[in-house]
Scaffold this motif. Structure first.
Motif, PDB file in Angstrom:
ATOM      1  N   ILE A 109       0.871  -1.177   0.000  1.00 54.87           N
ATOM      2  CA  ILE A 109       0.000   0.000   0.000  1.00 54.87           C
ATOM      3  C   ILE A 109       0.906   1.224   0.000  1.00 54.87           C
ATOM      4  O   ILE A 109       1.862   1.283   0.773  1.00 54.87           O
ATOM      5  N   ASN A 110       0.633   2.195  -0.869  1.00 55.39           N
ATOM      6  CA  ASN A 110       1.522   3.366  -0.877  1.00 55.39           C
ATOM      7  C   ASN A 110       1.181   4.312   0.278  1.00 55.39           C
ATOM      8  O   ASN A 110       0.083   4.272   0.823  1.00 55.39           O
ATOM      9  N   SER A 111       2.148   5.139   0.637  1.00 54.73           N
ATOM     10  CA  SER A 111       2.001   5.962   1.835  1.00 54.73           C
ATOM     11  C   SER A 111       0.838   6.946   1.737  1.00 54.73           C
ATOM     12  O   SER A 111       0.214   7.267   2.741  1.00 54.73           O
ATOM     13  N   ALA A 112       0.534   7.406   0.541  1.00 47.15           N
ATOM     14  CA  ALA A 112      -0.616   8.318   0.382  1.00 47.15           C
ATOM     15  C   ALA A 112      -1.909   7.594   0.754  1.00 47.15           C
ATOM     16  O   ALA A 112      -2.803   8.170   1.371  1.00 47.15           O
ATOM     17  N   LEU A 124      -2.166   5.292   2.939  1.00 46.40           N
ATOM     18  CA  LEU A 124      -2.223   5.109   4.392  1.00 46.40           C
ATOM     19  C   LEU A 124      -3.044   6.221   5.031  1.00 46.40           C
ATOM     20  O   LEU A 124      -3.762   5.987   6.005  1.00 46.40           O
ATOM     21  N   VAL A 125      -2.958   7.410   4.474  1.00 50.25           N
ATOM     22  CA  VAL A 125      -3.763   8.528   4.977  1.00 50.25           C
ATOM     23  C   VAL A 125      -5.244   8.232   4.734  1.00 50.25           C
ATOM     24  O   VAL A 125      -6.082   8.435   5.614  1.00 50.25           O
ATOM     25  N   ASP A 126      -5.558   7.717   3.545  1.00 48.15           N
ATOM     26  CA  ASP A 126      -6.947   7.349   3.242  1.00 48.15           C
ATOM     27  C   ASP A 126      -7.453   6.280   4.216  1.00 48.15           C
ATOM     28  O   ASP A 126      -8.588   6.352   4.683  1.00 48.15           O
ATOM     29  N   ILE A 127      -6.593   5.316   4.498  1.00 48.74           N
ATOM     30  CA  ILE A 127      -6.974   4.250   5.429  1.00 48.74           C
ATOM     31  C   ILE A 127      -7.251   4.839   6.808  1.00 48.74           C
ATOM     32  O   ILE A 127      -8.246   4.494   7.447  1.00 48.74           O
ATOM     33  N   ALA A 128      -6.389   5.742   7.258  1.00 51.57           N
ATOM     34  CA  ALA A 128      -6.590   6.378   8.565  1.00 51.57           C
ATOM     35  C   ALA A 128      -7.922   7.122   8.597  1.00 51.57           C
ATOM     36  O   ALA A 128      -8.669   7.036   9.574  1.00 51.57           O
TER      37      ALA A 128
END
Length: 85
Positions: free
Chosen positions: A40-43, A45-49
């Motif tokens: 999963i790309n780091s960008a 990860l923000v969506d997941i949060a």
């Protein structure tokens, strides 16, 4: 309060759209790393949060977001934030 297993199931539903490695996703454990294992790309990860915040009606601060790199750490953070509510 959800059990750890239920938390993992909910988390899997949240991360599924962002997963690039289906094989790793099939074998998710608490040690699974979102970036290294699930690709999963780091960008995202923000969506997941943000999705986690919405699903649990909690607020994940930047510090927590930076620590949310594995399934286990995500569950710890969710559990902690739910306990603070």
């Amino acid at each position: 309060m959800q059990t750890k297993e239920e938390l993992i199931e909910t988390l899997k539903k949240i991360v599924k759209p962002y997963v690039q490695d289906e094989q790793a996703f099939e074998n998710v454990t608490e040690d699974t790393d979102f970036i290294k294992d699930l690709k999963i790309n780091s960008a995202n990860l923000v969506d997941i949060a943000l999705d986690v915040e919405e699903a649990y009606d909690i607020e994940i601060d930047n510090e927590s977001m930076e620590q949310m790199l594995t399934v286990g750490s995500a569950i710890e953070i969710i559990t902690k934030k739910l306990a603070e509510k």
